[in-house]
Design a protein around this motif. Structure first.
Motif, PDB file in Angstrom:
ATOM      1  N   ASP A  53       0.825  -1.215   0.000  1.00  0.00           N
ATOM      2  CA  ASP A  53       0.000   0.000   0.000  1.00  0.00           C
ATOM      3  C   ASP A  53       0.855   1.260   0.000  1.00  0.00           C
ATOM      4  O   ASP A  53       0.565   2.229  -0.698  1.00  0.00           O
ATOM      5  CB  ASP A  53      -0.935   0.020   1.211  1.00  0.00           C
ATOM      6  CG  ASP A  53      -2.039  -1.012   1.123  1.00  0.00           C
ATOM      7  OD1 ASP A  53      -2.358  -1.441  -0.006  1.00  0.00           O
ATOM      8  OD2 ASP A  53      -2.583  -1.381   2.174  1.00  0.00           O
ATOM      9  N   VAL A  54       1.935   1.239   0.775  1.00  0.00           N
ATOM     10  CA  VAL A  54       2.824   2.409   0.825  1.00  0.00           C
ATOM     11  C   VAL A  54       3.485   2.622  -0.536  1.00  0.00           C
ATOM     12  O   VAL A  54       3.583   3.753  -1.021  1.00  0.00           O
ATOM     13  CB  VAL A  54       3.884   2.252   1.938  1.00  0.00           C
ATOM     14  CG1 VAL A  54       4.937   3.338   1.853  1.00  0.00           C
ATOM     15  CG2 VAL A  54       3.207   2.273   3.306  1.00  0.00           C
ATOM     16  N   LEU A  55       3.907   1.536  -1.199  1.00  0.00           N
ATOM     17  CA  LEU A  55       4.507   1.663  -2.523  1.00  0.00           C
ATOM     18  C   LEU A  55       3.494   2.190  -3.535  1.00  0.00           C
ATOM     19  O   LEU A  55       3.822   3.023  -4.381  1.00  0.00           O
ATOM     20  CB  LEU A  55       5.082   0.323  -2.982  1.00  0.00           C
ATOM     21  CG  LEU A  55       6.295  -0.160  -2.194  1.00  0.00           C
ATOM     22  CD1 LEU A  55       6.682  -1.571  -2.626  1.00  0.00           C
ATOM     23  CD2 LEU A  55       7.466   0.793  -2.356  1.00  0.00           C
ATOM     24  N   ARG A  56       2.247   1.716  -3.459  1.00  0.00           N
ATOM     25  CA  ARG A  56       1.191   2.197  -4.353  1.00  0.00           C
ATOM     26  C   ARG A  56       0.928   3.684  -4.117  1.00  0.00           C
ATOM     27  O   ARG A  56       0.806   4.464  -5.051  1.00  0.00           O
ATOM     28  CB  ARG A  56      -0.083   1.376  -4.118  1.00  0.00           C
ATOM     29  CG  ARG A  56      -1.088   1.492  -5.236  1.00  0.00           C
ATOM     30  CD  ARG A  56      -2.277   0.557  -5.037  1.00  0.00           C
ATOM     31  NE  ARG A  56      -1.864  -0.826  -4.969  1.00  0.00           N
ATOM     32  CZ  ARG A  56      -2.180  -1.664  -3.973  1.00  0.00           C
ATOM     33  NH1 ARG A  56      -2.917  -1.264  -2.968  1.00  0.00           N
ATOM     34  NH2 ARG A  56      -1.778  -2.903  -3.982  1.00  0.00           N
ATOM     35  N   LEU A  57       0.899   4.086  -2.854  1.00  0.00           N
ATOM     36  CA  LEU A  57       0.697   5.493  -2.506  1.00  0.00           C
ATOM     37  C   LEU A  57       1.890   6.329  -2.973  1.00  0.00           C
ATOM     38  O   LEU A  57       1.722   7.429  -3.511  1.00  0.00           O
ATOM     39  CB  LEU A  57       0.502   5.629  -0.996  1.00  0.00           C
ATOM     40  CG  LEU A  57       0.187   7.010  -0.446  1.00  0.00           C
ATOM     41  CD1 LEU A  57      -1.053   7.595  -1.103  1.00  0.00           C
ATOM     42  CD2 LEU A  57       0.005   6.948   1.065  1.00  0.00           C
TER      43      LEU A  57
END
Length: 150
Positions: A53-57
């Protein structure tokens, strides 16, 4: 502390953030507005996010800053021999293993995969002509328009 005007900027910001995160496929499990605070606007807590999720964000924020592909478009992963533009150095190089070999005279360098993209056609043609003629890219004239089809 409630807002005397009746508008609730913290709640509006929270709902807007949740909407954007949901569009990116990120579902924060413990997101909430901290109404227990004495501050004029309540802090928004998004809770824990997984690495994916952090990478997607991160990709979405980079795209918003015009540094990457738009959200939802997978990052470009070049193959050996492909010419790419390194956004950090503004140099064009061919992928050789984990290095970029410059198209004009120079030393190979490593580049962050998140900071590379396909170069514009005119710039790539000038870089390749520079290699063939041994001229710096800035001295190679732009190619005539209309000669190369997409």
């Amino acid at each position: 502390m409630p807002n005397p005007s009746g508008a609730n900027p913290s709640q509006d910001a929270y709902e807007s953030l949740l909407d954007l995160l949901t569009r990116l496929g990120i579902i924060p499990t413990h997101a909430r507005v901290d109404w227990a605070t004495e501050e004029e606007s309540a802090p928004i807590l998004i809770g824990r996010l997984g690495v994916a999720d952090v990478l997607r964000l991160n990709r979405a924020l980079r795209a918003a800053l015009d540094l990457r592909n738009p959200p939802g478009v997978p990052a470009h992963r070049p193959v050996t021999g492909e010419a790419v533009l390194d956004l950090a150095t503004d140099g064009i190089g061919e992928v050789v293993g984990y290095l970029l070999r410059p198209l004009e005279p120079g030393r190979p360098w490593t580049a962050d995969p998140d900071n590379i993209r396909r170069p514009e056609r005119d710039r790539l043609i000038r870089a390749r002509l520079a290699r063939l003629t041994h001229l710096p890219v800035g001295l190679v004239p732009a190619p005539p328009t209309g000669l190369v089809r997409d």
